[in-house]
Design a protein around this motif. Structure first.
Motif, short mmCIF file in Angstrom:
data_model
loop_
_atom_site.label_atom_id
_atom_site.label_comp_id
_atom_site.label_asym_id
_atom_site.label_seq_id
_atom_site.Cartn_x
_atom_site.Cartn_y
_atom_site.Cartn_z
N ILE A 163 0.84 -1.20 0.00
CA ILE A 163 0.00 0.00 0.00
C ILE A 163 0.87 1.25 0.00
O ILE A 163 0.62 2.20 -0.74
CB ILE A 163 -0.98 0.00 1.20
N LEU A 164 1.93 1.25 0.80
CA LEU A 164 2.85 2.39 0.83
C LEU A 164 3.50 2.59 -0.54
O LEU A 164 3.60 3.73 -1.02
CB LEU A 164 3.92 2.16 1.90
N GLU A 165 3.93 1.53 -1.18
CA GLU A 165 4.53 1.64 -2.51
C GLU A 165 3.52 2.22 -3.51
O GLU A 165 3.86 3.06 -4.33
CB GLU A 165 4.99 0.25 -2.97
N PHE A 166 2.27 1.79 -3.42
CA PHE A 166 1.20 2.32 -4.27
C PHE A 166 1.06 3.83 -4.06
O PHE A 166 0.96 4.59 -5.03
CB PHE A 166 -0.11 1.59 -3.94
N LEU A 167 1.06 4.27 -2.82
CA LEU A 167 0.91 5.71 -2.52
C LEU A 167 2.08 6.51 -3.08
O LEU A 167 1.88 7.57 -3.68
CB LEU A 167 0.82 5.93 -1.01
N ARG A 168 3.27 6.01 -2.90
CA ARG A 168 4.45 6.72 -3.39
C ARG A 168 4.46 6.80 -4.91
O ARG A 168 4.92 7.78 -5.49
CB ARG A 168 5.71 6.08 -2.85
N ASP A 169 3.92 5.79 -5.58
CA ASP A 169 3.85 5.79 -7.04
C ASP A 169 2.76 6.73 -7.57
O ASP A 169 2.93 7.34 -8.62
CB ASP A 169 3.57 4.38 -7.58
N ARG A 170 1.64 6.82 -6.88
CA ARG A 170 0.47 7.53 -7.41
C ARG A 170 0.39 9.01 -7.03
O ARG A 170 -0.19 9.79 -7.77
CB ARG A 170 -0.83 6.87 -6.94
N LEU A 171 0.93 9.38 -5.90
CA LEU A 171 0.82 10.77 -5.45
C LEU A 171 1.95 11.61 -6.02
O LEU A 171 3.11 11.23 -5.96
CB LEU A 171 0.81 10.85 -3.93
N LYS A 172 1.60 12.77 -6.57
CA LYS A 172 2.60 13.63 -7.22
C LYS A 172 3.60 14.19 -6.21
O LYS A 172 4.79 14.14 -6.40
CB LYS A 172 1.89 14.76 -7.96
N ASN A 173 3.11 14.80 -5.16
CA ASN A 173 3.96 15.31 -4.08
C ASN A 173 3.61 14.51 -2.83
O ASN A 173 2.87 14.97 -1.98
CB ASN A 173 3.71 16.80 -3.85
N PRO A 174 4.14 13.32 -2.74
CA PRO A 174 3.65 12.36 -1.76
C PRO A 174 3.51 12.88 -0.33
O PRO A 174 2.46 12.74 0.27
CB PRO A 174 4.63 11.21 -1.82
N LEU A 175 4.54 13.44 0.21
CA LEU A 175 4.48 13.79 1.62
C LEU A 175 3.78 15.12 1.88
O LEU A 175 3.50 15.47 3.02
CB LEU A 175 5.89 13.80 2.21
N GLU A 176 3.47 15.86 0.83
CA GLU A 176 2.78 17.14 1.01
C GLU A 176 1.26 16.97 1.06
O GLU A 176 0.55 17.85 1.51
CB GLU A 176 3.15 18.10 -0.13
N SER A 177 0.76 15.85 0.60
CA SER A 177 -0.68 15.63 0.53
C SER A 177 -1.17 14.92 1.79
O SER A 177 -0.78 13.78 2.04
CB SER A 177 -1.01 14.78 -0.70
N PRO A 178 -2.03 15.57 2.58
CA PRO A 178 -2.60 14.85 3.73
C PRO A 178 -3.56 13.76 3.24
O PRO A 178 -4.25 13.94 2.24
CB PRO A 178 -3.34 15.94 4.51
N LEU A 179 -3.56 12.63 3.93
CA LEU A 179 -4.34 11.48 3.49
C LEU A 179 -5.45 11.13 4.47
O LEU A 179 -5.29 11.26 5.68
CB LEU A 179 -3.44 10.25 3.35
N ILE A 180 -6.55 10.65 3.91
CA ILE A 180 -7.60 10.00 4.69
C ILE A 180 -7.67 8.57 4.17
O ILE A 180 -7.82 8.35 2.97
CB ILE A 180 -8.96 10.69 4.52
N PHE A 181 -7.53 7.62 5.06
CA PHE A 181 -7.63 6.21 4.70
C PHE A 181 -9.05 5.74 4.99
O PHE A 181 -9.57 5.97 6.07
CB PHE A 181 -6.67 5.36 5.54
N ILE A 182 -9.66 5.07 4.01
CA ILE A 182 -10.91 4.36 4.21
C ILE A 182 -10.62 2.90 3.87
O ILE A 182 -10.24 2.59 2.73
CB ILE A 182 -12.04 4.90 3.32
N SER A 183 -10.76 2.02 4.84
CA SER A 183 -10.38 0.63 4.63
C SER A 183 -11.51 -0.29 5.05
O SER A 183 -12.35 0.06 5.88
CB SER A 183 -9.11 0.32 5.42
N PHE A 184 -11.51 -1.48 4.46
CA PHE A 184 -12.57 -2.44 4.71
C PHE A 184 -12.02 -3.83 4.98
O PHE A 184 -11.13 -4.30 4.27
CB PHE A 184 -13.52 -2.49 3.51
#
Length: 186
Positions: free
Chosen positions: A50-71
């Motif tokens: 999941i972390l690898e996915f986030l780093r690949d998909r977010l343009k400025n990864p650490l600048e974007s605050p995230l909300i996780f919705i998980s099931f």
């Protein structure tokens, strides 16, 4: 702000139905900010994937605050990814666990649990829950809360005082939209 959806181990059509039910209201502006982790089989359990996915998909990864919705099983990988994201310097605005029964939830970010019935809510809260949570009443089967959040009714409750008084009867989708609107504003 980006919304990261971490499904469990099930068909992708159920996640598409969840997003449709969630967006079938006042938050259409969030649709562009939603990222769905495409985990298949047991990858939903992997915080590193999941972390690898986030780093690949977010343009400025650490600048974007995230909300996780998980099931379901996705809660396992998502809570680990949320902690790793913070360790790398990222910001987690909130973590929402839907039917993450048996998963320990702790963190220095807001956590909310949503459950398909009162027993799951009560027993899961022993492993950590946030101040404002949701459980379905009448109870529904496990997949219904993910497949059709707009049709599942229940209670939004304030767990901070330990008595669990009802705070409002609403749909699971309305509860989620309320949380997203709150975190968008704050």
């Amino acid at each position: 702000m980006s919304i990261i959806i971490c499904p469990g181990i099930h068909e992708s059509a159920l996640t598409e139905s969840f997003i449709s039910g969630l967006l079938n209201g006042s938050i259409d502006q969030y649709q562009a900010d939603i990222l769905v982790f495409p985990g298949k089989d047991f990858l939903s359990l992997s915080a590193l994937h999941i972390l690898e996915f986030l780093r690949d998909r977010l343009k400025n990864p650490l600048e974007s605050p995230l909300i996780f919705i998980s099931f379901s099983a996705g809660v396992v990988g998502a809570i680990g990814a949320a902690h790793l994201w913070q360790l790398l310097g990222g910001r987690v605005k909130a973590f929402i666990a839907i039917d993450g029964w048996g998963v320990l939830l702790q963190g220095n970010f807001p956590i909310h649990r949503m459950s398909h019935d009162y027993f799951t809510h009560w027993s899961s809260s022993l492993l950590g829950c946030g101040q404002y949570n949701f459980y379905a009443e009448p109870a529904v089967d496990h997949m219904s809360i993910w497949r059709s959040p707009e049709t599942v009714q229940g209670w939004g409750i304030d767990s901070s005082i330990g008595i669990f008084p009802p705070k409002g009867y609403l749909s699971a989708a309305a509860f989620l939209r309320m949380l997203l609107e709150h975190y968008e504003a704050n």
